[in-house]
Design an enzyme around this catalytic site. Structure first.
Site, mmCIF file in Angstrom:
data_model
loop_
_atom_site.group_PDB
_atom_site.id
_atom_site.type_symbol
_atom_site.label_atom_id
_atom_site.label_comp_id
_atom_site.label_asym_id
_atom_site.label_seq_id
_atom_site.Cartn_x
_atom_site.Cartn_y
_atom_site.Cartn_z
ATOM 1 N N LYS A 112 -8.238 4.469 -0.654
ATOM 2 C CA LYS A 112 -7.091 4.097 0.243
ATOM 3 C C LYS A 112 -6.365 5.304 0.490
ATOM 4 O O LYS A 112 -5.701 5.993 -0.251
ATOM 5 C CB LYS A 112 -6.055 3.385 -0.672
ATOM 6 C CG LYS A 112 -4.652 2.642 0.204
ATOM 7 C CD LYS A 112 -3.858 2.055 -0.514
ATOM 8 C CE LYS A 112 -2.653 1.807 0.168
ATOM 9 N NZ LYS A 112 -1.606 1.199 -0.765
ATOM 10 N N ASP B 144 3.403 4.225 4.809
ATOM 11 C CA ASP B 144 3.164 2.868 4.591
ATOM 12 C C ASP B 144 4.941 2.186 5.193
ATOM 13 O O ASP B 144 5.599 2.512 4.126
ATOM 14 C CB ASP B 144 2.917 2.280 3.239
ATOM 15 C CG ASP B 144 3.138 0.963 3.173
ATOM 16 O OD1 ASP B 144 3.064 0.202 4.239
ATOM 17 O OD2 ASP B 144 3.139 0.483 2.160
ATOM 18 N N LYS C 14 9.714 -2.376 4.812
ATOM 19 C CA LYS C 14 10.190 -1.972 3.525
ATOM 20 C C LYS C 14 11.825 -1.567 3.638
ATOM 21 O O LYS C 14 12.023 -1.093 4.842
ATOM 22 C CB LYS C 14 9.404 -0.655 3.027
ATOM 23 C CG LYS C 14 8.196 -1.003 2.394
ATOM 24 C CD LYS C 14 7.571 0.582 2.020
ATOM 25 C CE LYS C 14 6.186 0.227 1.540
ATOM 26 N NZ LYS C 14 5.888 -0.692 0.316
ATOM 27 N N ASP D 194 1.202 7.143 -0.459
ATOM 28 C CA ASP D 194 0.162 5.925 -0.425
ATOM 29 C C ASP D 194 -1.227 6.375 -0.177
ATOM 30 O O ASP D 194 -2.027 5.390 0.081
ATOM 31 C CB ASP D 194 0.823 5.029 0.614
ATOM 32 C CG ASP D 194 0.745 3.763 0.073
ATOM 33 O OD1 ASP D 194 0.414 3.429 -1.204
ATOM 34 O OD2 ASP D 194 0.798 2.683 0.644
ATOM 35 N N ASP E 243 2.821 -5.850 4.175
ATOM 36 C CA ASP E 243 3.129 -4.676 3.162
ATOM 37 C C ASP E 243 1.998 -4.459 2.022
ATOM 38 O O ASP E 243 2.099 -3.551 1.418
ATOM 39 C CB ASP E 243 4.476 -4.868 2.631
ATOM 40 C CG ASP E 243 4.910 -3.744 2.061
ATOM 41 O OD1 ASP E 243 4.448 -2.377 2.417
ATOM 42 O OD2 ASP E 243 5.702 -3.390 1.210
ATOM 43 N N ARG F 43 -5.247 -3.214 0.289
ATOM 44 C CA ARG F 43 -6.258 -3.782 -0.007
ATOM 45 C C ARG F 43 -7.276 -4.312 1.139
ATOM 46 O O ARG F 43 -8.363 -4.736 1.143
ATOM 47 C CB ARG F 43 -5.779 -4.999 -0.882
ATOM 48 C CG ARG F 43 -4.876 -6.282 0.082
ATOM 49 C CD ARG F 43 -4.176 -7.231 -0.983
ATOM 50 N NE ARG F 43 -3.190 -6.552 -1.513
ATOM 51 C CZ ARG F 43 -2.263 -6.992 -2.368
ATOM 52 N NH1 ARG F 43 -2.300 -8.197 -2.788
ATOM 53 N NH2 ARG F 43 -1.331 -6.467 -3.147
#
Length: 513
Positions: A268, A273, A280, A291, A351, A355
């Site tokens: 990843k 992000d 956020k 991230d 958010d 995945r």
């Protein structure tokens, strides 16, 4: 060699095997002796032992805390005794040697040494069989400086070399691992404009030039949209800003001889992000340039492999690099997007973007793995804060039933324990698959709930169920293990602490098994 390669490689301190005890003396080219040992009695060199024992009679700190001694006749006149605290505690592991080594090498640096000799005596305790290597790698962690600082200030390494006394060719492994860790720290720890998806990809291309690895970059937007639809949804709002365009980096290592095992990694690489449309808030966006730690660790692993060149294994990696931008074209909760595997995914929270990136990468790797020898799939990611709530600073493993039958997580955890990168093993349960089931049937699977993962029951287990479903792995007989590094990717300050490159060393050793 490119300027980027020069900046990265020039900052790596080389480790050198030293087999002659005479190296501890003045005139042998070393200028400090750093001893890392649980007790003064463990020191095998009489000259060091006698000097340390005498010093302990007039300074009670000697043998209890890291101390610099004036040592005429020894290398540089400097003897640093850095005691390993807690070796008799059965709950401690080899990381106590890493802590002591960092304290000792920091004193050597502050004292002005330029070529220290590291002395770590061998012990009979099986917990500490890799103590010298772990201590040496800890020195590399202590000495690394951020790429931005190196570029802005033209920083040079603190030491010209570190000697490993009585090392039996450990330096080959340590130098390879540290080369990979320098790359991983640079990729993970650098700010989001300098290490955008494009910058990250180019840094990898430069780092692997001449390595013997097969390297390619997917950079065409239409190809990304077609082949990586979930990843492209995450990056959709970045398409209007050219410097923020996503990338997928593909790496492949093929060892000499008959291949007996194939490892396939998805990393990843969310270079920033924002949380997307589910933005956020309350300051929680800070530090989100980290991230990309999963992709960074996988890239570093491939770098180490390219140097060590182990025989009989094949390693394939895909790194998904994308910015989860905010804007009028951002993807939103409730959208249904078809994954590369043909699975209809309802977005539960923008958010929970990592995945989505991994699912497409794993789908590509799944297709390739079906034709490989003894394949094992892994994903590495700073995926969810729940793993930090559950395990603090430890890396967690969640595996599918095939991997569990093969004992992959247990074997990897055993390796991590020996090399100072411990893991916690979690399990998938039926409830995890229930949580990702779309309740009205419009989609095949839902990506997440709409609450913070840290307060969601089984918040780090159920995303692995989503990965299995969305990537098509749920219908295969392939072994898959997800590696959660949200708590272990950086040390100290969770926002801007030093990247660790975890679990690069454990994965490197696991590949040799």
């Amino acid at each position: 060699m490119s300027q980027t390669n020069q900046i990265a490689q020039a900052f790596q301190v080389p480790f050198i095997d030293v087999t002659n005890d005479d190296a501890i003396f003045e005139g042998e080219g070393w200028d400090a002796v750093v001893v890392v040992a649980p007790r003064l009695a463990d020191i095998k060199q009489d000259e060091i032992n006698l000097l340390a024992a005498h010093a302990s009679q007039i300074d009670l700190r000697v043998g209890k805390s890291a101390t610099l001694l004036l040592a005429p006749g020894l290398a540089g006149g400097r003897l640093i005794i850095s005691p390993v605290v807690g070796a008799d505690d059965a709950y401690n592991d080899v990381r106590i040697f890493a802590k002591a080594a960092r304290e000792g090498i920091a004193i050597a640096k502050a004292a002005g040494a330029s070529k220290p000799l590291l002395v770590v005596p061998s012990l009979s305790d099986s917990r500490f069989k890799n103590a010298q290597q772990v201590a040496a790698l800890a020195c590399g962690q202590e000495l690394w400086q951020p790429l931005e600082a190196r570029e802005a200030k033209s920083l040079a390494p603190s030491f010209s070399a570190i000697g490993l006394l009585n090392s039996d060719t450990h330096s080959l492994l340590i130098n390879a691992a540290e080369s990979g860790r320098v790359l991983a720290r640079d990729l993970c720890g650098t700010e989001p404009e300098r290490m955008s998806a494009i910058g990250f990809a180019q840094y990898c291309v430069n780092a692997f030039t001449g390595s013997g690895l097969t390297v390619s970059v997917v950079d065409e937007l239409e190809q990304l949209k077609h082949d990586y639809p979930l990843l492209s949804a995450v990056g959709r709002s970045s398409f209007g800003v050219e410097r923020h365009h996503p990338r997928v980096v593909k790496l492949e290592y093929v060892g000499e001889g008959t291949i007996t095992k194939t490892l396939l990694f998805a990393g990843k690489g969310v270079v920033y992000d924002t949380g997307g449309a589910d933005i956020k808030v309350a300051g929680s966006m800070a530090g989100m340039s980290r991230d990309k730690g999963g992709a960074a660790a996988v890239a570093g692993l491939m770098k180490a492999l390219s140097i060590l060149k182990p025989k009989g294994i094949k390693v394939v990696a895909e790194l998904g690099l994308v910015r989860n931008s905010i804007g009028s074209d951002a993807f939103v909760t409730d959208e249904i997007i078809q994954s590369h595997a043909g699975v209809r995914v309802r977005i539960g929270n923008t958010d929970a973007e990592g995945r989505l990136v991994l699912a497409d990468l794993l789908s590509h790797l799944r297709s390739q793995a079906e034709h490989e020898v003894n394949p094992q799939l892994f994903s590495v990611a700073t995926l969810t804060g729940h793993v930090v709530r559950a395990y603090g600073g430890y890396t967690a493993l969640v595996e599918n039933c095939v991997a569990k039958q093969k004992g992959i997580a247990v074997a990897l955890a055993d390796v991590g324990e020996q090399w100072g990168e411990p893991f916690e093993v979690s399990r998938l349960r039926p409830e995890d698959f229930d949580k990702v089931a779309d309740k009205n049937g419009a989609a095949d699977v839902v990506s997440s709930n709409n609450g913070p993962s840290s307060i969601t029951a089984r918040g780090h287990q159920y995303p692995a169920a989503f990965l299995l479903k969305a990537s098509g792995l749920a219908q295969s007989e392939l072994a898959f293990t997800h590696i959660y590094i949200a708590g272990s990717a950086v040390e100290g300050d969770p926002l801007y602490g030093k990247p660790t490159a975890n679990p690069l060393v454990a994965l490197l050793q696991f590949g040799f098994l």
